[in-house]
Design an enzyme around this catalytic site. Structure first.
Site, short mmCIF file in Angstrom:
data_model
loop_
_atom_site.label_atom_id
_atom_site.label_comp_id
_atom_site.label_asym_id
_atom_site.label_seq_id
_atom_site.Cartn_x
_atom_site.Cartn_y
_atom_site.Cartn_z
CG PHE A 185 9.82 13.88 8.03
CD1 PHE A 185 9.04 15.01 7.86
CD2 PHE A 185 9.27 12.63 7.73
CE1 PHE A 185 7.73 14.90 7.43
CE2 PHE A 185 7.97 12.52 7.29
CZ PHE A 185 7.20 13.65 7.13
CB ALA B 277 -2.78 19.60 12.53
CD GLU C 15 0.90 8.32 4.62
OE1 GLU C 15 0.52 7.39 5.36
OE2 GLU C 15 1.61 9.27 5.01
CB ALA D 8 -6.83 6.56 17.60
CG HIS E 3 -4.26 9.27 6.69
ND1 HIS E 3 -3.05 9.43 7.32
CD2 HIS E 3 -4.08 8.28 5.78
CE1 HIS E 3 -2.18 8.56 6.83
NE2 HIS E 3 -2.78 7.87 5.89
NE ARG F 172 -3.48 12.55 19.72
CZ ARG F 172 -2.48 12.94 20.48
NH1 ARG F 172 -2.47 12.66 21.76
NH2 ARG F 172 -1.46 13.60 19.98
N GLY F 173 -4.60 12.21 15.56
CA GLY F 173 -4.19 13.45 14.90
C GLY F 173 -3.63 14.46 15.88
CG ASP F 174 -0.17 15.99 15.43
OD1 ASP F 174 -0.02 15.22 16.40
OD2 ASP F 174 0.47 15.88 14.37
CB THR G 96 -1.64 12.56 5.05
OG1 THR G 96 -1.30 13.60 4.12
CG2 THR G 96 -0.64 11.43 4.93
CE1 TYR G 97 -9.77 15.18 7.05
CE2 TYR G 97 -9.10 15.30 9.34
CZ TYR G 97 -10.05 15.51 8.36
OH TYR G 97 -11.28 16.02 8.69
CB SER H 105 -0.95 0.00 1.21
OG SER H 105 -0.23 -0.17 2.41
CG HIS I 217 1.48 2.07 4.41
ND1 HIS I 217 0.32 2.13 3.68
CD2 HIS I 217 1.69 3.34 4.86
CE1 HIS I 217 -0.16 3.37 3.69
NE2 HIS I 217 0.66 4.12 4.39
#
Length: 275
Positions: A206, A42, A8, A113, A67, A97-99, A39-40, A6, A256
């Site tokens: 990163f 914050a 991303e 989450a 996401h 959960r995310g930031d 991705t999504y 998969s 992934h």
């Protein structure tokens, strides 16, 4: 050897970025990934762009997995998003959960989450295949490794189907994490997240931010190449390919790839693995 793959992407910010991603995605589609995730930002800061990218992937006939992060959101807002995904025929979600965006004080109605996974299951039954995140080197905000493992087990018990890990370069960290999760009764597939290395300076920045460890021997070797981009790329390809081989030989259920919206490195590593 058949390995599930998969890949991303992050949602592009400009029309040029979107056109570039379309071209890179066409190359990556030749590797037959099971799904492409998007991705999504914050607090849902990229929501419209994430949705647009997901819609485009689905329209091209591939499985798209948006996401979805819950922090800072309301249940009503989440319900609308799930209804939208269902209407678009989306059947896989990466539930996070995310930031919390800086300056935003309210964590919202769903703070973790596991609460998001529980909510999605209560609202939509088994419609979605739910992926959750795992941290072989522990989540940077976890109080302790044990705490982090229990958080992970909670997400799984809430109804996750499979997990994708944060990227790492130490295979032992992954195997140890899987063993410990299994000892807690977690049986779902835990797929290693793989970060190809194109630029060492970017990777170092990163990794410092997200808590992924770059082993000292790798760091020193990369540093020794200075600005020699070809040597950095060649060494990065060797290191990551060997990591993937070791993970698959040790029983990892798939890979992934964090593609950074580029096809080259992921395609080359995948080609070597099939060789």
């Amino acid at each position: 050897m058949h390995t599930e793959l998969s890949i991303e992407f992050f949602p592009p910010q400009t029309p040029e970025g979107a056109a570039r991603l379309k071209a890179e995605r066409a190359k990556l589609a030749e590797l037959n990934p099971v799904f492409f995730s998007v991705t999504y930002g914050a607090g849902g800061s990229t929501q419209a762009r994430t949705f647009a990218t997901v819609k485009e992937i689905a329209a091209e006939g591939y499985e798209a997995a948006p996401h979805l992060s819950c922090i800072g959101s309301s249940k009503a807002g989440m319900r609308d998003i799930l209804a939208y995904f269902k209407a678009e025929g989306i059947q896989r979600i990466v539930a996070l959960r995310g930031d919390l965006p800086s300056g935003m004080a309210d964590p919202g109605e769903l703070r973790y989450a596991n609460e998001l996974v529980e909510f999605i299951r209560a609202e939509t039954g088994d419609w979605f295949h739910l992926e959750v995140a795992a941290y072989p080197e522990w989540h940077p905000q976890a109080r302790s490794p044990r705490d982090d493992l229990q958080n992970f087990a909670r997400k799984v018990k809430a109804g996750a189907n499979s997990a994708i890990t944060q990227y790492f370069y130490n295979a032992d960290a992954y195997f140890h994490f899987v063993d410990e999760a299994r000892a807690l009764g977690v049986e779902i597939p835990i797929v290693p997240g793989i970060m190809p290395i194109g630029s060492f300076s970017k990777l170092a920045r990163f990794s410092d931010a997200c808590g992924a460890d770059i082993p000292r021997w790798m760091r020193k070797k990369f540093e020794s190449y200075g600005d020699d981009a070809d040597s950095i790329r060649a060494f990065g390809l060797d290191v990551v390919t060997e990591l993937c081989q070791r993970l698959l030989a040790g029983g990892a259920p798939g890979l992934h790839f964090y593609s950074m919206n580029q096809a080259g490195l992921t395609t080359e590593i995948w080609r070597r693995l099939q060789g």
